[in-house]
Scaffold this motif. Structure first.
Motif, PDB file in Angstrom:
ATOM      1  N   MET A  52     -59.698  68.524 -22.237  1.00  0.00           N
ATOM      2  CA  MET A  52     -59.600  67.086 -22.249  1.00  0.00           C
ATOM      3  C   MET A  52     -58.323  66.696 -23.002  1.00  0.00           C
ATOM      4  O   MET A  52     -58.002  67.266 -24.031  1.00  0.00           O
ATOM      5  CB  MET A  52     -60.812  66.467 -22.932  1.00  0.00           C
ATOM      6  N   LYS A  53     -57.623  65.713 -22.492  1.00  0.00           N
ATOM      7  CA  LYS A  53     -56.405  65.230 -23.132  1.00  0.00           C
ATOM      8  C   LYS A  53     -56.698  63.935 -23.865  1.00  0.00           C
ATOM      9  O   LYS A  53     -57.514  63.130 -23.434  1.00  0.00           O
ATOM     10  CB  LYS A  53     -55.308  65.040 -22.112  1.00  0.00           C
ATOM     11  N   THR A  54     -56.007  63.759 -24.984  1.00  0.00           N
ATOM     12  CA  THR A  54     -56.162  62.581 -25.823  1.00  0.00           C
ATOM     13  C   THR A  54     -54.824  61.862 -25.915  1.00  0.00           C
ATOM     14  O   THR A  54     -53.771  62.498 -25.966  1.00  0.00           O
ATOM     15  CB  THR A  54     -56.645  62.988 -27.230  1.00  0.00           C
ATOM     16  N   VAL A  55     -54.884  60.537 -25.965  1.00  0.00           N
ATOM     17  CA  VAL A  55     -53.685  59.722 -26.126  1.00  0.00           C
ATOM     18  C   VAL A  55     -53.462  59.517 -27.622  1.00  0.00           C
ATOM     19  O   VAL A  55     -54.381  59.128 -28.348  1.00  0.00           O
ATOM     20  CB  VAL A  55     -53.843  58.360 -25.421  1.00  0.00           C
ATOM     21  N   TYR A  56     -52.235  59.784 -28.077  1.00  0.00           N
ATOM     22  CA  TYR A  56     -51.860  59.608 -29.477  1.00  0.00           C
ATOM     23  C   TYR A  56     -50.640  58.705 -29.573  1.00  0.00           C
ATOM     24  O   TYR A  56     -49.768  58.736 -28.704  1.00  0.00           O
ATOM     25  CB  TYR A  56     -51.466  60.949 -30.116  1.00  0.00           C
ATOM     26  N   ILE A  57     -50.588  57.941 -30.623  1.00  0.00           N
ATOM     27  CA  ILE A  57     -49.352  57.311 -31.057  1.00  0.00           C
ATOM     28  C   ILE A  57     -48.856  58.182 -32.198  1.00  0.00           C
ATOM     29  O   ILE A  57     -49.588  58.434 -33.157  1.00  0.00           O
ATOM     30  CB  ILE A  57     -49.567  55.859 -31.534  1.00  0.00           C
ATOM     31  N   VAL A  58     -47.641  58.673 -32.076  1.00  0.00           N
ATOM     32  CA  VAL A  58     -47.044  59.507 -33.110  1.00  0.00           C
ATOM     33  C   VAL A  58     -45.857  58.735 -33.691  1.00  0.00           C
ATOM     34  O   VAL A  58     -44.948  58.343 -32.959  1.00  0.00           O
ATOM     35  CB  VAL A  58     -46.576  60.868 -32.543  1.00  0.00           C
ATOM     36  N   ALA A  59     -45.907  58.501 -34.981  1.00  0.00           N
ATOM     37  CA  ALA A  59     -44.843  57.772 -35.676  1.00  0.00           C
ATOM     38  C   ALA A  59     -44.320  58.654 -36.799  1.00  0.00           C
ATOM     39  O   ALA A  59     -45.082  59.370 -37.438  1.00  0.00           O
ATOM     40  CB  ALA A  59     -45.393  56.464 -36.240  1.00  0.00           C
ATOM     41  N   TYR A  60     -43.021  58.584 -37.020  1.00  0.00           N
ATOM     42  CA  TYR A  60     -42.455  59.430 -38.060  1.00  0.00           C
ATOM     43  C   TYR A  60     -41.389  58.696 -38.856  1.00  0.00           C
ATOM     44  O   TYR A  60     -40.733  57.773 -38.366  1.00  0.00           O
ATOM     45  CB  TYR A  60     -41.904  60.735 -37.481  1.00  0.00           C
ATOM     46  N   ASP A  61     -41.247  59.140 -40.098  1.00  0.00           N
ATOM     47  CA  ASP A  61     -40.227  58.633 -41.014  1.00  0.00           C
ATOM     48  C   ASP A  61     -39.550  59.872 -41.601  1.00  0.00           C
ATOM     49  O   ASP A  61     -40.137  60.575 -42.416  1.00  0.00           O
ATOM     50  CB  ASP A  61     -40.866  57.781 -42.103  1.00  0.00           C
ATOM     51  N   ILE A  62     -38.336  60.141 -41.132  1.00  0.00           N
ATOM     52  CA  ILE A  62     -37.599  61.332 -41.531  1.00  0.00           C
ATOM     53  C   ILE A  62     -36.388  60.864 -42.335  1.00  0.00           C
ATOM     54  O   ILE A  62     -35.587  60.062 -41.853  1.00  0.00           O
ATOM     55  CB  ILE A  62     -37.147  62.156 -40.300  1.00  0.00           C
ATOM     56  N   SER A  63     -36.238  61.392 -43.552  1.00  0.00           N
ATOM     57  CA  SER A  63     -35.217  60.879 -44.464  1.00  0.00           C
ATOM     58  C   SER A  63     -33.816  61.440 -44.230  1.00  0.00           C
ATOM     59  O   SER A  63     -32.841  60.880 -44.729  1.00  0.00           O
ATOM     60  CB  SER A  63     -35.637  61.142 -45.914  1.00  0.00           C
ATOM     61  N   ASP A  64     -33.681  62.490 -43.442  1.00  0.00           N
ATOM     62  CA  ASP A  64     -32.390  63.121 -43.194  1.00  0.00           C
ATOM     63  C   ASP A  64     -32.039  62.991 -41.715  1.00  0.00           C
ATOM     64  O   ASP A  64     -32.865  63.296 -40.840  1.00  0.00           O
ATOM     65  CB  ASP A  64     -32.473  64.605 -43.595  1.00  0.00           C
ATOM     66  N   ASP A  65     -30.810  62.559 -41.413  1.00  0.00           N
ATOM     67  CA  ASP A  65     -30.405  62.339 -40.018  1.00  0.00           C
ATOM     68  C   ASP A  65     -30.453  63.615 -39.183  1.00  0.00           C
ATOM     69  O   ASP A  65     -30.837  63.580 -38.007  1.00  0.00           O
ATOM     70  CB  ASP A  65     -28.999  61.750 -39.949  1.00  0.00           C
ATOM     71  N   HIS A  66     -30.083  64.725 -39.759  1.00  0.00           N
ATOM     72  CA  HIS A  66     -30.108  65.992 -39.030  1.00  0.00           C
ATOM     73  C   HIS A  66     -31.545  66.348 -38.621  1.00  0.00           C
ATOM     74  O   HIS A  66     -31.804  66.694 -37.463  1.00  0.00           O
ATOM     75  CB  HIS A  66     -29.487  67.103 -39.878  1.00  0.00           C
ATOM     76  N   ARG A  67     -32.469  66.249 -39.571  1.00  0.00           N
ATOM     77  CA  ARG A  67     -33.880  66.531 -39.244  1.00  0.00           C
ATOM     78  C   ARG A  67     -34.432  65.484 -38.297  1.00  0.00           C
ATOM     79  O   ARG A  67     -35.226  65.806 -37.406  1.00  0.00           O
ATOM     80  CB  ARG A  67     -34.721  66.593 -40.527  1.00  0.00           C
ATOM     81  N   TRP A  68     -34.028  64.220 -38.456  1.00  0.00           N
ATOM     82  CA  TRP A  68     -34.500  63.153 -37.561  1.00  0.00           C
ATOM     83  C   TRP A  68     -34.126  63.475 -36.118  1.00  0.00           C
ATOM     84  O   TRP A  68     -34.945  63.336 -35.209  1.00  0.00           O
ATOM     85  CB  TRP A  68     -33.921  61.793 -37.964  1.00  0.00           C
ATOM     86  N   ARG A  69     -32.883  63.914 -35.889  1.00  0.00           N
ATOM     87  CA  ARG A  69     -32.448  64.245 -34.525  1.00  0.00           C
ATOM     88  C   ARG A  69     -33.269  65.397 -33.951  1.00  0.00           C
ATOM     89  O   ARG A  69     -33.638  65.382 -32.779  1.00  0.00           O
ATOM     90  CB  ARG A  69     -30.956  64.573 -34.495  1.00  0.00           C
ATOM     91  N   LYS A  70     -33.562  66.398 -34.761  1.00  0.00           N
ATOM     92  CA  LYS A  70     -34.386  67.521 -34.292  1.00  0.00           C
ATOM     93  C   LYS A  70     -35.782  67.054 -33.910  1.00  0.00           C
ATOM     94  O   LYS A  70     -36.331  67.443 -32.873  1.00  0.00           O
ATOM     95  CB  LYS A  70     -34.477  68.597 -35.374  1.00  0.00           C
ATOM     96  N   VAL A  71     -36.378  66.213 -34.763  1.00  0.00           N
ATOM     97  CA  VAL A  71     -37.717  65.686 -34.469  1.00  0.00           C
ATOM     98  C   VAL A  71     -37.674  64.833 -33.212  1.00  0.00           C
ATOM     99  O   VAL A  71     -38.535  64.954 -32.335  1.00  0.00           O
ATOM    100  CB  VAL A  71     -38.284  64.901 -35.674  1.00  0.00           C
TER     101      VAL A  71
END
Length: 96
Positions: A1-20
């Motif tokens: 069974m599949k579930t619908v998620y809202i995924v929100a993130y707050d990444i403090s580093d631009d390099h890691r943000w781009r990877k995420v």
């Protein structure tokens, strides 16, 4: 069974943000700057959590998963949007 998620993130580093961001593009639909709607099986969710855990810095970053319910069982009429409407998830057969 599949579930619908809202995924929100707050990444403090631009390099890691781009990877995420690049990782999340492979798992869901971008709704806002750092917010995605994902339809995930339990296996997909576990894999995504593992991949995100390897990217983020746990003392500085945050990723939140908000389950909305099973695919096809989400009452999208209860989601209230101001401005652009919240687009419903297109489920069903895909004919190629």
């Amino acid at each position: 069974m599949k579930t619908v998620y809202i995924v929100a993130y707050d990444i403090s580093d631009d390099h890691r943000w781009r990877k995420v961001f690049k990782l999340m593009c492979g798992y869901g639909e971008r709704l806002q700057y750092s917010v995605f709607r994902c339809v995930l099986s339990e296996r997909d969710r576990v894999l995504l959590v593992e991949k995100l855990s390897a990217i983020i810095k746990h003392t500085e970053d945050q990723v939140l998963f908000f389950p909305l319910g099973p695919l096809g069982g989400v009452d999208e009429g209860r989601i209230h949007a101001i401005g652009r409407p919240y687009p419903p998830i297109q489920s069903g057969a895909l004919i190629v």
